[in-house]
Scaffold this motif. Structure first.
Motif, PDB file in Angstrom:
ATOM      1  N   LYS A  67      39.698  45.751 -39.061  1.00 40.73           N
ATOM      2  CA  LYS A  67      40.263  45.051 -40.206  1.00 40.73           C
ATOM      3  C   LYS A  67      39.912  43.579 -40.074  1.00 40.73           C
ATOM      4  O   LYS A  67      40.212  42.946 -39.071  1.00 40.73           O
ATOM      5  CB  LYS A  67      41.772  45.248 -40.266  1.00 40.73           C
ATOM      6  CG  LYS A  67      42.145  46.685 -40.542  1.00 40.73           C
ATOM      7  CD  LYS A  67      43.622  46.845 -40.744  1.00 40.73           C
ATOM      8  CE  LYS A  67      43.895  48.310 -40.995  1.00 40.73           C
ATOM      9  NZ  LYS A  67      45.070  48.514 -41.782  1.00 40.73           N
ATOM     10  N   LEU A  68      39.255  43.061 -41.106  1.00 36.63           N
ATOM     11  CA  LEU A  68      38.838  41.661 -41.122  1.00 36.63           C
ATOM     12  C   LEU A  68      39.394  40.985 -42.365  1.00 36.63           C
ATOM     13  O   LEU A  68      39.676  41.639 -43.366  1.00 36.63           O
ATOM     14  CB  LEU A  68      37.313  41.568 -41.131  1.00 36.63           C
ATOM     15  CG  LEU A  68      36.577  42.221 -39.964  1.00 36.63           C
ATOM     16  CD1 LEU A  68      35.075  42.209 -40.214  1.00 36.63           C
ATOM     17  CD2 LEU A  68      36.897  41.515 -38.667  1.00 36.63           C
ATOM     18  N   GLN A  69      39.496  39.673 -42.306  1.00 37.16           N
ATOM     19  CA  GLN A  69      39.949  38.916 -43.468  1.00 37.16           C
ATOM     20  C   GLN A  69      38.880  38.978 -44.561  1.00 37.16           C
ATOM     21  O   GLN A  69      37.679  39.018 -44.261  1.00 37.16           O
ATOM     22  CB  GLN A  69      40.220  37.467 -43.090  1.00 37.16           C
ATOM     23  CG  GLN A  69      41.378  37.323 -42.131  1.00 37.16           C
ATOM     24  CD  GLN A  69      41.574  35.884 -41.693  1.00 37.16           C
ATOM     25  OE1 GLN A  69      40.743  35.021 -41.950  1.00 37.16           O
ATOM     26  NE2 GLN A  69      42.675  35.634 -41.022  1.00 37.16           N
ATOM     27  N   GLN A  70      39.316  38.974 -45.818  1.00 38.82           N
ATOM     28  CA  GLN A  70      38.399  39.087 -46.947  1.00 38.82           C
ATOM     29  C   GLN A  70      37.360  37.970 -46.943  1.00 38.82           C
ATOM     30  O   GLN A  70      36.200  38.197 -47.274  1.00 38.82           O
ATOM     31  CB  GLN A  70      39.180  39.078 -48.271  1.00 38.82           C
ATOM     32  CG  GLN A  70      38.306  39.287 -49.489  1.00 38.82           C
ATOM     33  CD  GLN A  70      37.584  40.618 -49.473  1.00 38.82           C
ATOM     34  OE1 GLN A  70      38.191  41.640 -49.223  1.00 38.82           O
ATOM     35  NE2 GLN A  70      36.296  40.610 -49.724  1.00 38.82           N
ATOM     36  N   SER A  71      37.735  36.773 -46.530  1.00 40.47           N
ATOM     37  CA  SER A  71      36.779  35.659 -46.524  1.00 40.47           C
ATOM     38  C   SER A  71      35.629  35.931 -45.543  1.00 40.47           C
ATOM     39  O   SER A  71      34.478  35.579 -45.807  1.00 40.47           O
ATOM     40  CB  SER A  71      37.487  34.353 -46.165  1.00 40.47           C
ATOM     41  OG  SER A  71      38.105  34.459 -44.894  1.00 40.47           O
ATOM     42  N   ILE A  72      35.929  36.571 -44.419  1.00 30.95           N
ATOM     43  CA  ILE A  72      34.885  36.910 -43.443  1.00 30.95           C
ATOM     44  C   ILE A  72      33.973  37.996 -44.003  1.00 30.95           C
ATOM     45  O   ILE A  72      32.748  37.927 -43.869  1.00 30.95           O
ATOM     46  CB  ILE A  72      35.512  37.347 -42.099  1.00 30.95           C
ATOM     47  CG1 ILE A  72      36.246  36.161 -41.464  1.00 30.95           C
ATOM     48  CG2 ILE A  72      34.462  37.909 -41.153  1.00 30.95           C
ATOM     49  CD1 ILE A  72      37.059  36.522 -40.248  1.00 30.95           C
ATOM     50  N   ILE A  73      34.565  38.995 -44.657  1.00 31.43           N
ATOM     51  CA  ILE A  73      33.784  40.074 -45.268  1.00 31.43           C
ATOM     52  C   ILE A  73      32.824  39.503 -46.306  1.00 31.43           C
ATOM     53  O   ILE A  73      31.645  39.853 -46.338  1.00 31.43           O
ATOM     54  CB  ILE A  73      34.715  41.116 -45.925  1.00 31.43           C
ATOM     55  CG1 ILE A  73      35.632  41.751 -44.908  1.00 31.43           C
ATOM     56  CG2 ILE A  73      33.918  42.151 -46.689  1.00 31.43           C
ATOM     57  CD1 ILE A  73      34.979  42.683 -43.951  1.00 31.43           C
ATOM     58  N   THR A  74      33.323  38.616 -47.134  1.00 31.98           N
ATOM     59  CA  THR A  74      32.493  38.003 -48.176  1.00 31.98           C
ATOM     60  C   THR A  74      31.344  37.221 -47.554  1.00 31.98           C
ATOM     61  O   THR A  74      30.201  37.327 -47.994  1.00 31.98           O
ATOM     62  CB  THR A  74      33.346  37.080 -49.063  1.00 31.98           C
ATOM     63  OG1 THR A  74      34.419  37.850 -49.627  1.00 31.98           O
ATOM     64  CG2 THR A  74      32.525  36.464 -50.177  1.00 31.98           C
ATOM     65  N   ALA A  75      31.638  36.441 -46.510  1.00 34.67           N
ATOM     66  CA  ALA A  75      30.600  35.656 -45.838  1.00 34.67           C
ATOM     67  C   ALA A  75      29.561  36.571 -45.196  1.00 34.67           C
ATOM     68  O   ALA A  75      28.353  36.291 -45.262  1.00 34.67           O
ATOM     69  CB  ALA A  75      31.230  34.745 -44.789  1.00 34.67           C
ATOM     70  N   LEU A  76      29.995  37.673 -44.590  1.00 36.29           N
ATOM     71  CA  LEU A  76      29.058  38.614 -43.974  1.00 36.29           C
ATOM     72  C   LEU A  76      28.147  39.251 -45.012  1.00 36.29           C
ATOM     73  O   LEU A  76      26.938  39.372 -44.805  1.00 36.29           O
ATOM     74  CB  LEU A  76      29.823  39.703 -43.212  1.00 36.29           C
ATOM     75  CG  LEU A  76      30.459  39.287 -41.887  1.00 36.29           C
ATOM     76  CD1 LEU A  76      31.409  40.366 -41.397  1.00 36.29           C
ATOM     77  CD2 LEU A  76      29.390  38.998 -40.856  1.00 36.29           C
ATOM     78  N   ARG A  77      28.734  39.660 -46.140  1.00 38.46           N
ATOM     79  CA  ARG A  77      27.929  40.273 -47.210  1.00 38.46           C
ATOM     80  C   ARG A  77      26.906  39.282 -47.764  1.00 38.46           C
ATOM     81  O   ARG A  77      25.759  39.646 -48.011  1.00 38.46           O
ATOM     82  CB  ARG A  77      28.837  40.789 -48.317  1.00 38.46           C
ATOM     83  CG  ARG A  77      29.576  42.041 -47.923  1.00 38.46           C
ATOM     84  CD  ARG A  77      30.414  42.570 -49.061  1.00 38.46           C
ATOM     85  NE  ARG A  77      31.082  43.801 -48.656  1.00 38.46           N
ATOM     86  CZ  ARG A  77      32.254  44.194 -49.113  1.00 38.46           C
ATOM     87  NH1 ARG A  77      32.894  43.470 -49.997  1.00 38.46           N
ATOM     88  NH2 ARG A  77      32.780  45.323 -48.691  1.00 38.46           N
ATOM     89  N   GLU A  78      27.333  38.040 -47.960  1.00 43.87           N
ATOM     90  CA  GLU A  78      26.417  37.022 -48.487  1.00 43.87           C
ATOM     91  C   GLU A  78      25.281  36.749 -47.508  1.00 43.87           C
ATOM     92  O   GLU A  78      24.130  36.627 -47.906  1.00 43.87           O
ATOM     93  CB  GLU A  78      27.187  35.740 -48.801  1.00 43.87           C
ATOM     94  CG  GLU A  78      28.088  35.864 -50.004  1.00 43.87           C
ATOM     95  CD  GLU A  78      28.982  34.653 -50.210  1.00 43.87           C
ATOM     96  OE1 GLU A  78      28.975  33.725 -49.365  1.00 43.87           O
ATOM     97  OE2 GLU A  78      29.714  34.643 -51.227  1.00 43.87           O
ATOM     98  N   LYS A  79      25.605  36.651 -46.214  1.00 46.79           N
ATOM     99  CA  LYS A  79      24.563  36.394 -45.208  1.00 46.79           C
ATOM    100  C   LYS A  79      23.608  37.576 -45.109  1.00 46.79           C
ATOM    101  O   LYS A  79      22.394  37.388 -45.015  1.00 46.79           O
ATOM    102  CB  LYS A  79      25.184  36.113 -43.842  1.00 46.79           C
ATOM    103  CG  LYS A  79      24.144  35.884 -42.756  1.00 46.79           C
ATOM    104  CD  LYS A  79      24.685  35.129 -41.608  1.00 46.79           C
ATOM    105  CE  LYS A  79      23.675  34.926 -40.500  1.00 46.79           C
ATOM    106  NZ  LYS A  79      22.398  34.389 -40.898  1.00 46.79           N
TER     107      LYS A  79
END
Length: 74
Positions: A40-52
């Motif tokens: 389980k990760l914070q949504q902001s980290i998920i978004t950053a990972l997807r963008e990268k």
């Protein structure tokens, strides 16, 4: 009731038939040495990972694998 279940509209699941089924995908993953590891990760980290991953042109799983391997190396 059985007639309703048997009469699915044609092409309803056409998109799902394009790739391997779950059992086949699991077999392919195991052959490649991949193991499911849900976290389980914070949504902001998920978004950053997807963008990268999109910017680098790699799948998210590959990006996370690389980032974790590099972090564990020190």
């Amino acid at each position: 009731m059985g007639k309703l279940n048997a009469s699915l509209p044609p092409g309803r699941f056409a998109g799902a038939a394009a790739g391997p089924d779950r059992r086949e995908q699991r077999r392919l993953d195991q052959a490649a040495g991949l193991v499911s590891f849900p976290v389980k990760l914070q949504q902001s980290i998920i978004t950053a990972l997807r963008e990268k991953a999109e910017a680098d042109g790699v799948p998210v799983n590959e990006l996370i694998n690389t980032l974790l391997a590099n972090a564990l190396k020190g």
